[in-house]
Design a protein around this motif. Structure first.
Motif, mmCIF file in Angstrom:
data_model
loop_
_atom_site.group_PDB
_atom_site.id
_atom_site.type_symbol
_atom_site.label_atom_id
_atom_site.label_comp_id
_atom_site.label_asym_id
_atom_site.label_seq_id
_atom_site.Cartn_x
_atom_site.Cartn_y
_atom_site.Cartn_z
ATOM 1 N N SER A 17 0.826 -1.206 0.000
ATOM 2 C CA SER A 17 0.000 0.000 0.000
ATOM 3 C C SER A 17 0.859 1.253 0.000
ATOM 4 N N ARG A 66 -9.595 -0.944 -5.016
ATOM 5 C CA ARG A 66 -8.241 -0.879 -4.458
ATOM 6 C C ARG A 66 -7.827 0.531 -4.056
ATOM 7 N N SER A 84 -3.333 -3.047 -2.350
ATOM 8 C CA SER A 84 -3.176 -4.179 -3.274
ATOM 9 C C SER A 84 -2.521 -3.747 -4.577
#
Length: 120
Positions: A17, A66, A84
């Protein structure tokens, strides 16, 4: 008249991340859109996410689920939380802010860009 300063970016492994942040300053009367674009080598700049003045948000299909864009109108900041991450997310990410200066003059400003590299 309008300056954008970006922070964040860097190198992350796939699945990781990152958070990008952008702060706007200058003689701004109001802000409409605050968004993020990206440009990968050899490709055109493309929309990643956009936060509209009416509260709506738009995401590129590649980032849905995401990415999360958020804005603070009082602080004139916009952030992009990216989870992700995939190697294909590797690009230079640019903040874009649109709005109005005094006398209803429109502005469309870009940040300096932040490199995001996702390793496989």
């Amino acid at each position: 008249q309008v300056q954008l300063v970006e922070a964040g970016g860097g190198l992350v492994q796939a699945g990781g991340s990152l958070t990008l942040a952008c702060a706007a300053s200058g003689s701004i009367m109001s802000i409409t859109n605050m968004g993020w674009y990206r440009q990968a080598p050899g490709k055109e700049r493309e929309l990643v996410a956009n936060s509209r003045a009416d509260g709506g948000v738009d995401y590129a299909d590649s980032g849905k689920g995401r990415l999360t864009i958020s804005r603070d109108n009082a602080k004139r900041t916009v952030t992009l939380q990216m989870n992700s991450l995939k190697p294909e997310d590797t690009a230079v990410y640019y903040c874009n802010v649109q709005g109005y200066l005094a006398r209803l003059r429109r502005f469309d400003a870009w940040g300096q860009g932040a490199q995001v590299t996702v390793s496989s």
